[in-house]
Design a protein around this motif. Structure first.
Motif, PDB file in Angstrom:
ATOM      1  N   ARG A 219       0.843  -1.184   0.000  1.00  0.00           N
ATOM      2  CA  ARG A 219       0.000   0.000   0.000  1.00  0.00           C
ATOM      3  C   ARG A 219       0.882   1.239   0.000  1.00  0.00           C
ATOM      4  N   GLN A 222      -1.081   5.071   3.165  1.00  0.00           N
ATOM      5  CA  GLN A 222      -1.467   4.924   4.558  1.00  0.00           C
ATOM      6  C   GLN A 222      -0.819   5.998   5.429  1.00  0.00           C
ATOM      7  N   LEU A 238      -2.973   1.766  11.142  1.00  0.00           N
ATOM      8  CA  LEU A 238      -2.758   2.601   9.965  1.00  0.00           C
ATOM      9  C   LEU A 238      -4.077   2.816   9.235  1.00  0.00           C
ATOM     10  N   THR A 239      -4.227   4.009   8.661  1.00  0.00           N
ATOM     11  CA  THR A 239      -5.471   4.400   8.000  1.00  0.00           C
ATOM     12  C   THR A 239      -5.191   4.804   6.563  1.00  0.00           C
ATOM     13  N   GLU A 240      -6.165   4.561   5.683  1.00  0.00           N
ATOM     14  CA  GLU A 240      -6.041   4.954   4.283  1.00  0.00           C
ATOM     15  C   GLU A 240      -7.419   5.328   3.749  1.00  0.00           C
ATOM     16  N   ARG A 249     -12.820   6.360   4.934  1.00  0.00           N
ATOM     17  CA  ARG A 249     -11.530   5.877   5.408  1.00  0.00           C
ATOM     18  C   ARG A 249     -11.704   4.498   6.033  1.00  0.00           C
ATOM     19  N   THR A 251      -9.346   1.522   8.436  1.00  0.00           N
ATOM     20  CA  THR A 251      -8.177   1.394   9.300  1.00  0.00           C
ATOM     21  C   THR A 251      -7.814  -0.071   9.450  1.00  0.00           C
ATOM     22  N   TYR A 269      -8.980  -3.290   6.837  1.00  0.00           N
ATOM     23  CA  TYR A 269     -10.026  -2.503   6.178  1.00  0.00           C
ATOM     24  C   TYR A 269     -11.293  -2.385   7.043  1.00  0.00           C
TER      25      TYR A 269
END
Length: 719
Positions: A219, A222, A238-240, A249, A251, A269
């Motif tokens: 990824r 993030q 971690l977040t995206e 979003r 996490t 996710y």
């Protein structure tokens, strides 16, 4: 990410270094507001609110805070531009102190009661130290790279720019100390020596050993929502970006085993994890107006999902009892059954004697129910189960006698409710579909444009809903939309369209808005000519008659930019012009005789060499773009006499020049004793030179064309 992003998230990234006296073990505080007014500081651990200090505007602006969110620096600049005091506030005690700070600084971090970190401009950073109720500059670091700021710990920060991050500590004496430099383009701090390096694909990196660890899924976008380091490993949240989630979003929670170097995905996710994880392992949930602080062991035991293990898309007989089997999954991966009395149900279910069963009404199609469980932190976990009932098909399409070409909506009584009908072209492409209503009436919009004479199929029922599926066919009837096989723009005077159709019938009418421009019978091959217009976007050809009208827009239907440059005369040696940007090629004709080919791939603007033309000849350019033609035509005219203007009024025995201006391209001639001195005219003022002459010598100047047409002649005698 620049320092502004981190100001609001210092609790997420506070590290483990302590060189100043900081209270990182304290519970963080939230600033509590009523609308825009601050009313106090909310202790996430005790759930108590410390009142906001009296005597300070509740609309003051937060300028900086400590890593543990217990000390805050506010500025009251809400009402008076000339009086904007700073207040140092302690969230635990609810006390405030007005302090004096240097002007024109951007305050980044409260270190403790006696020290602040601030920024001046883009390249200067200060430690400010308390002296009474004043703060003065104690130490300064300058970085000419105009770097971005990232906080690594309570008193450790990074200045990053151009692929290098310099790490600094603020020491106990209030001075800066450079810790190390790291080659990295972009990163987010985790804890201690650990960072998330996102220079390329996101990897976990130990800056001390420079060892990197790849995440289970490659990824790139993030960022860190918290990390917790133990003796054996490192937990990372971690977040995206994720458009499938309500807040856009998702996490993920990972665990890095220090011994093996392996990274395990605990949760992937999800939008149900805590919003923050502090470096001491405490997790902060904010859900449904509720804020909860948990230690890490409690956090790992938090529910993360529920699963109704009743199979999705299950086919049931009507009134089949349904007893959902709900399973709860926690963050640590453990599962356990969840009692039905702890959940709520919504959707297509009935409850009889505590047992939930599918509804038993006559109309059942794609029914579903949702089970929801609310955790102690306020997070609502949901899962949806779908089911269907199999039914007997009795519906028919006997009432559908004819399908017309075009866009129509058909209303047909199928005689049975909730029956799906799908329509397909002969190649199997689906055109549309609809479902009959509770009275068995089917409303089916159907677009069959371009399918004149073709069979289309209607499938009725089928799938998991009915015991069978039937298919019937209809042939599309109606008019074709007229097809333009050639369009011609003739010298910007007329547009001619060649129209073709498989069948005769009806009329073609050209409309400009509602105004009729031309009408011709619609036969298999016909032509219609209309006057030139620059409003083609408003023109259309409509075929009408026994069936519904079909319309064809004439927007962009002809070329408009293939032209011969005007005027053409009998002295030109080239024929100049331009092709349309989208043209394929052009052909040039003189008096109907093919003369030249212009390839648009090679040029757009052209100049075709030619022998001098004759007055009265017809030069024609025919350009083509697919079915579009454009004809640009000119008649060759006799060229006019050249012009010449003299700027010299006298010559003497020392003169060797005559200043003149003549028609561009013509020949300027100076004649002395029958001897000619010539030069091609540029169209601008230029000087004709010649040898010195005796007094009394007669000198003339004129301009002439290739066909010896002459301008006015000027004569001077040498004095």
């Amino acid at each position: 990410m620049n320092w502004k992003h981190w100001m609001g998230s210092t609790a997420l990234v506070c590290g483990t270094w302590l060189t100043l006296t900081t209270l990182t073990a304290a519970a963080p505080y939230d600033i509590k507001k009523n609308d825009q007014a601050i009313i106090g500081f909310y202790d996430l651990e005790t759930k108590q609110t410390t009142p906001y200090p009296s005597g300070v505007s509740p609309y003051a602006f937060l300028r900086a805070e400590s890593a543990d969110k217990t000390l805050f620096l506010f500025q009251d600049d809400y009402f008076d531009e000339n009086f904007q005091p700073y207040y140092f506030m302690n969230a635990k005690t609810g006390t405030s102190e007005e302090v004096e700070l240097p002007e024109n600084l951007e305050y980044l971090r409260v270190l403790d009661q006696d020290h602040l970190v601030a920024r001046a401009g883009w390249d200067t950073f200060h430690v400010l130290e308390r002296q009474g109720n004043q703060f003065v500059i104690r130490d300064t670091v300058k970085d000419g790279r105009t770097p971005s700021v990232q906080w690594i710990g309570p008193n450790r920060f990074s200045l990053i720019r151009d692929g290098v991050a310099d790490w600094y500590d603020v020491q106990a004496d209030g001075t800066f100390a450079k810790v190390q430099s790291i080659d990295v383009n972009k990163f987010y701090p985790l804890t201690g020596d650990w960072i998330l390096d996102v220079s390329k694909t996101a990897v976990i990196r130990n800056v001390e050993t420079n060892q990197t660890y790849a995440l289970p899924n490659k990824r790139t976008d993030q960022f860190v929502r918290g990390a917790y380091e133990t003796a054996d490993g490192l937990y990372m949240q971690l977040t995206e970006e994720d458009e499938t989630k309500d807040d856009n979003r998702s996490t993920s929670l990972y665990y890095l085993d220090k011994q093996t170097g392996q990274i395990k995905t605990l949760v992937d996710y999800s939008d149900e994890l805590a919003q923050e994880v502090l470096t001491d392992g405490r997790a902060i949930y904010r859900a449904n107006g509720q804020t909860t602080l948990l230690d890490f062991k409690e956090y790992l035991r938090e529910p993360i999902a529920i699963d109704d293990r009743t199979k999705a898309d299950t086919v049931f007989l009507e009134k089949t009892p349904l007893t959902p089997d709900i399973q709860l999954t926690r963050i640590d991966g453990t599962t356990e059954p969840l009692a039905l009395q702890k959940v709520t149900f919504t959707g297509d279910v009935d409850q009889e004697n505590g047992v939930r069963i599918p509804t038993s009404q006559k109309r059942i199609y794609n029914t579903e129910y949702t089970v929801a469980y609310t955790t102690e932190t306020g997070v609502v976990l949901k899962d949806t189960t779908r089911y269907q009932h199999k039914r007997y098909l009795t519906a028919t399409l006997d009432q559908l006698k004819e399908v017309k070409e075009g866009l129509y909506t058909y209303r047909i009584d199928l005689g049975q409710a909730d029956v799906p009908v799908s329509v397909f072209r002969k190649d199997g492409t689906r055109i549309n579909g609809a479902v009959s209503d509770e009275n068995g009436m089917l409303t089916l919009p159907l677009g069959t444009t371009g399918l004149l004479g073709q069979p289309i199929s209607f499938t009725i029922g089928g799938g998991n809903v009915f015991d069978k599926e039937t298919t019937v066919q209809r042939t599309v009837v109606g008019y074709e939309v007229p097809r333009v096989t050639q369009s011609t723009n003739t010298n910007f005077k007329t547009f001619t369209y060649r129209l073709e159709s498989k069948t005769d019938g009806g009329t073609y009418t050209v409309y400009y808005g509602k105004k009729k421009i031309a009408t011709v019978p619609a036969i298999k091959k016909t032509e219609v000519t209309i006057p030139y217009t620059d409003q083609l976007a408003e023109y259309r050809i409509v075929r009408s008659g026994s069936y519904a009208s079909k319309s064809l827009s004439l927007k962009d239907s002809v070329m408009m930019s293939s032209v011969l440059h005007q005027p053409l005369n009998d002295e030109q040696t080239t024929i100049d012009g331009a092709l349309d940007w989208d043209a394929s090629y052009g052909k040039l004709y003189i008096d109907g005789k093919y003369t030249a080919y212009i390839d648009r791939k090679k040029t757009r603007m052209f100049a075709i060499p030619t022998k001098p033309l004759k007055a009265g000849q017809i030069v024609k350019l025919v350009a083509r773009k697919g079915t579009q033609l454009q004809v640009s035509e000119q008649r060759v005219v006799a060229a006019g006499n050249p012009t010449l203007k003299s700027y010299t009024t006298a010559l003497n025995s020392a003169s060797t020049a005559w200043k003149v201006k003549a028609t561009k391209g013509k020949t300027i001639v100076v004649t002395i004793n029958k001897k000619r001195y010539t030069k091609i005219a540029t169209g601008k003022t230029q000087t004709m030179t010649f040898p010195k002459q005796k007094r009394g010598t007669r000198v003339t100047v004129h301009a002439e064309s290739i066909k010896l047409r002459k301008s006015k002649t000027f004569t001077l005698t040498v004095k």
